[in-house]
Design a protein around this motif. Structure first.
Motif, PDB file in Angstrom:
ATOM      1  N   MET A   1      -0.572 -18.645   4.212  1.00 60.22           N
ATOM      2  CA  MET A   1       0.610 -19.529   4.295  1.00 60.22           C
ATOM      3  C   MET A   1       0.858 -19.913   5.747  1.00 60.22           C
ATOM      4  N   LYS A   2       1.033 -21.198   6.003  1.00 61.58           N
ATOM      5  CA  LYS A   2       1.211 -21.688   7.372  1.00 61.58           C
ATOM      6  C   LYS A   2       2.572 -21.270   7.909  1.00 61.58           C
ATOM      7  N   GLU A   3       2.584 -20.818   9.169  1.00 61.44           N
ATOM      8  CA  GLU A   3       3.813 -20.364   9.827  1.00 61.44           C
ATOM      9  C   GLU A   3       4.830 -21.496   9.916  1.00 61.44           C
ATOM     10  N   GLU A   4       6.092 -21.201   9.585  1.00 64.25           N
ATOM     11  CA  GLU A   4       7.169 -22.166   9.740  1.00 64.25           C
ATOM     12  C   GLU A   4       7.722 -22.084  11.160  1.00 64.25           C
ATOM     13  N   TRP A   5       8.132 -23.227  11.703  1.00 64.02           N
ATOM     14  CA  TRP A   5       8.652 -23.297  13.056  1.00 64.02           C
ATOM     15  C   TRP A   5      10.049 -23.902  13.041  1.00 64.02           C
ATOM     16  N   LYS A   6      10.822 -23.582  14.101  1.00 62.09           N
ATOM     17  CA  LYS A   6      12.150 -24.154  14.268  1.00 62.09           C
ATOM     18  C   LYS A   6      12.332 -24.548  15.730  1.00 62.09           C
ATOM     19  N   THR A   7      13.269 -25.441  15.979  1.00 61.17           N
ATOM     20  CA  THR A   7      13.561 -25.873  17.350  1.00 61.17           C
ATOM     21  C   THR A   7      14.667 -25.001  17.929  1.00 61.17           C
ATOM     22  N   HIS A   8      14.417 -24.497  19.141  1.00 57.86           N
ATOM     23  CA  HIS A   8      15.363 -23.609  19.809  1.00 57.86           C
ATOM     24  C   HIS A   8      15.782 -24.236  21.134  1.00 57.86           C
ATOM     25  N   ALA A   9      17.090 -24.202  21.411  1.00 52.34           N
ATOM     26  CA  ALA A   9      17.619 -24.730  22.674  1.00 52.34           C
ATOM     27  C   ALA A   9      17.875 -23.579  23.633  1.00 52.34           C
ATOM     28  N   ILE A  10      17.434 -23.763  24.879  1.00 55.58           N
ATOM     29  CA  ILE A  10      17.704 -22.779  25.924  1.00 55.58           C
ATOM     30  C   ILE A  10      17.739 -23.502  27.265  1.00 55.58           C
ATOM     31  N   GLY A  11      18.715 -23.170  28.099  1.00 53.77           N
ATOM     32  CA  GLY A  11      18.854 -23.903  29.357  1.00 53.77           C
ATOM     33  C   GLY A  11      19.099 -25.380  29.064  1.00 53.77           C
ATOM     34  N   ARG A  12      18.284 -26.221  29.632  1.00 50.18           N
ATOM     35  CA  ARG A  12      18.387 -27.667  29.364  1.00 50.18           C
ATOM     36  C   ARG A  12      17.190 -28.178  28.555  1.00 50.18           C
ATOM     37  N   HIS A  13      16.456 -27.264  27.958  1.00 46.98           N
ATOM     38  CA  HIS A  13      15.231 -27.627  27.252  1.00 46.98           C
ATOM     39  C   HIS A  13      15.253 -27.242  25.774  1.00 46.98           C
ATOM     40  N   LEU A  14      14.319 -27.807  25.042  1.00 46.93           N
ATOM     41  CA  LEU A  14      14.062 -27.458  23.658  1.00 46.93           C
ATOM     42  C   LEU A  14      12.626 -26.958  23.557  1.00 46.93           C
ATOM     43  N   VAL A  15      12.417 -25.959  22.719  1.00 45.14           N
ATOM     44  CA  VAL A  15      11.078 -25.433  22.482  1.00 45.14           C
ATOM     45  C   VAL A  15      11.002 -25.001  21.024  1.00 45.14           C
ATOM     46  N   ASP A  16       9.886 -25.263  20.386  1.00 44.25           N
ATOM     47  CA  ASP A  16       9.693 -24.839  19.005  1.00 44.25           C
ATOM     48  C   ASP A  16       9.111 -23.431  18.977  1.00 44.25           C
ATOM     49  N   VAL A  17       9.646 -22.600  18.087  1.00 46.81           N
ATOM     50  CA  VAL A  17       9.225 -21.208  17.977  1.00 46.81           C
ATOM     51  C   VAL A  17       9.033 -20.863  16.502  1.00 46.81           C
ATOM     52  N   PRO A  18       8.195 -19.873  16.189  1.00 50.61           N
ATOM     53  CA  PRO A  18       8.049 -19.459  14.791  1.00 50.61           C
ATOM     54  C   PRO A  18       9.374 -18.933  14.233  1.00 50.61           C
ATOM     55  N   VAL A  19       9.687 -19.322  13.026  1.00 51.43           N
ATOM     56  CA  VAL A  19      10.934 -18.900  12.382  1.00 51.43           C
ATOM     57  C   VAL A  19      11.018 -17.378  12.310  1.00 51.43           C
ATOM     58  N   SER A  20       9.883 -16.724  12.097  1.00 54.05           N
ATOM     59  CA  SER A  20       9.870 -15.272  11.917  1.00 54.05           C
ATOM     60  C   SER A  20       9.931 -14.486  13.221  1.00 54.05           C
ATOM     61  N   ALA A  21       9.832 -15.164  14.367  1.00 55.60           N
ATOM     62  CA  ALA A  21       9.789 -14.464  15.656  1.00 55.60           C
ATOM     63  C   ALA A  21      11.164 -13.941  16.060  1.00 55.60           C
ATOM     64  N   GLN A  22      11.154 -12.851  16.809  1.00 52.94           N
ATOM     65  CA  GLN A  22      12.382 -12.338  17.432  1.00 52.94           C
ATOM     66  C   GLN A  22      12.454 -12.893  18.847  1.00 52.94           C
ATOM     67  N   LEU A  23      13.604 -13.439  19.224  1.00 55.18           N
ATOM     68  CA  LEU A  23      13.758 -14.067  20.530  1.00 55.18           C
ATOM     69  C   LEU A  23      14.642 -13.207  21.428  1.00 55.18           C
ATOM     70  N   VAL A  24      14.157 -12.949  22.647  1.00 54.76           N
ATOM     71  CA  VAL A  24      14.921 -12.195  23.635  1.00 54.76           C
ATOM     72  C   VAL A  24      15.134 -13.120  24.835  1.00 54.76           C
ATOM     73  N   GLU A  25      16.401 -13.458  25.112  1.00 58.88           N
ATOM     74  CA  GLU A  25      16.708 -14.459  26.137  1.00 58.88           C
ATOM     75  C   GLU A  25      17.440 -13.843  27.329  1.00 58.88           C
ATOM     76  N   SER A  26      17.243 -14.450  28.486  1.00 59.94           N
ATOM     77  CA  SER A  26      18.053 -14.135  29.666  1.00 59.94           C
ATOM     78  C   SER A  26      18.269 -15.424  30.438  1.00 59.94           C
ATOM     79  N   TRP A  27      19.392 -15.475  31.183  1.00 57.14           N
ATOM     80  CA  TRP A  27      19.779 -16.700  31.874  1.00 57.14           C
ATOM     81  C   TRP A  27      20.402 -16.358  33.222  1.00 57.14           C
ATOM     82  N   ASP A  28      20.114 -17.171  34.224  1.00 55.60           N
ATOM     83  CA  ASP A  28      20.782 -17.090  35.526  1.00 55.60           C
ATOM     84  C   ASP A  28      21.408 -18.444  35.817  1.00 55.60           C
TER      85      ASP A  28
END
Length: 297
Positions: free
Chosen positions: A1-28
């Motif tokens: 089964m092909k991995e599903e992706w979603k669009t994620h916003a961070i900072g001033r950018h957008l990046v597509d990531v796998p729906v099933s992934a865990q995201l760990v973010e940090s910001w300055d």
């Protein structure tokens, strides 16, 4: 089964990531770390601030005075606590600022000299007027720096940065990161890595270069170097993509993507990629998705 992706916003950018992934973010923001706190109602927020104020009052200066100086109220019920930065002198201030964005709270600790106190407080006031909560399941719109489900709706020129660690489901041996900072690399990725890469390819048995070329993504000018090698039956990877950025530009920051599979407790590739094609497909999908969020600057 092909991995599903979603669009994620961070900072001033957008990046597509796998729906099933865990995201760990940090910001300055302006080189100081932002901390996203759990949502709280008004009473809980007051308790949070009061506890921190009490901690600062218990800290005593060498002069015998409490470290705490004052509480400054900002827009939208945000506050900043002002205290002395060091216990042995009174040459600089420490600020604990708590911005409110709906129910969300963003903590912003930083410090400055006594002479710049008024400038710092004016900056906090400006920011407090511009923090917003992002509606659930919506991508943010308009000018701003995104911190999880909040946005600082401003394009104040500063040295902001962010980092996104993507933990892939079922692939604990893969380290995948995307990052951005306002600034410019003095040389492009291929110019910097040329000599090191040549030595690596000459020294390591089974190490080969999969790609080494310019890799623009839309208007973003960037380079890409992808290396792979097999040792004791296990396939390792070192992928790097970098846009060098322009000095002091919010719209064209330095952008980096890296993917690594190195020596670990896992003896096979069962916990990473079954083939180069699988690794490259995931890599290309992610890298090709990186873009400046429309209207972010």
């Amino acid at each position: 089964m092909k991995e599903e992706w979603k669009t994620h916003a961070i900072g001033r950018h957008l990046v597509d990531v796998p729906v099933s992934a865990q995201l760990v973010e940090s910001w300055d923001y302006d080189k100081d770390s932002l901390e996203l706190l759990a949502p709280r109602d008004d009473a809980q927020f007051s308790q949070l601030v009061s506890r921190r104020e009490a901690e600062l009052r218990r800290r005593i200066q060498k002069s015998g005075k409490p470290s705490f100086i004052e509480l400054v109220r900002l827009a939208n019920d945000s506050v900043t606590l002002v205290s002395w930065e060091q216990p042995y002198d009174e040459a600089g201030y420490e600020f604990d600022t708590y911005f409110r964005a709906g129910r969300a709270i963003v903590r912003y600790p930083n410090s400055t000299s006594v002479a710049k106190k008024d400038l710092a407080l004016a900056f906090f006031k400006r920011c407090s007027e511009k923090w917003r909560e992002i509606p659930k399941d919506q991508l943010p719109e308009g000018i701003g720096f995104v911190v999880s489900d909040t946005i600082l709706a401003d394009d104040f020129r500063n040295y902001e940065s962010w980092n996104l660690l993507i933990k892939l489901e079922g692939k604990p041996d893969v380290t995948l990161e995307v990052s951005s900072f306002v600034g410019a690399a003095e040389e492009g990725l291929r110019q910097r890595a040329g000599g090191i890469l040549a030595r690596m390819l000459g020294m390591a048995a089974g190490l080969s270069q999969l790609r080494n070329h310019a890799r623009p993504v839309g208007p973003i000018q960037a380079d890409e170097i992808l290396v792979a090698g097999t040792q004791n039956g296990k396939r390792g990877y070192g992928f790097k993509w970098e846009a060098p950025g322009k000095s002091y530009s919010l719209a064209e920051p330095n952008l980096n993507v890296s993917l690594e599979v190195r020596e670990s407790a896992y003896a096979t590739n069962r916990e990473s990629f079954s083939s180069d094609d699988e690794a490259l497909e995931l890599w290309d999908t992610l890298v090709n998705s990186i873009r400046l969020r429309p209207g972010a600057v």
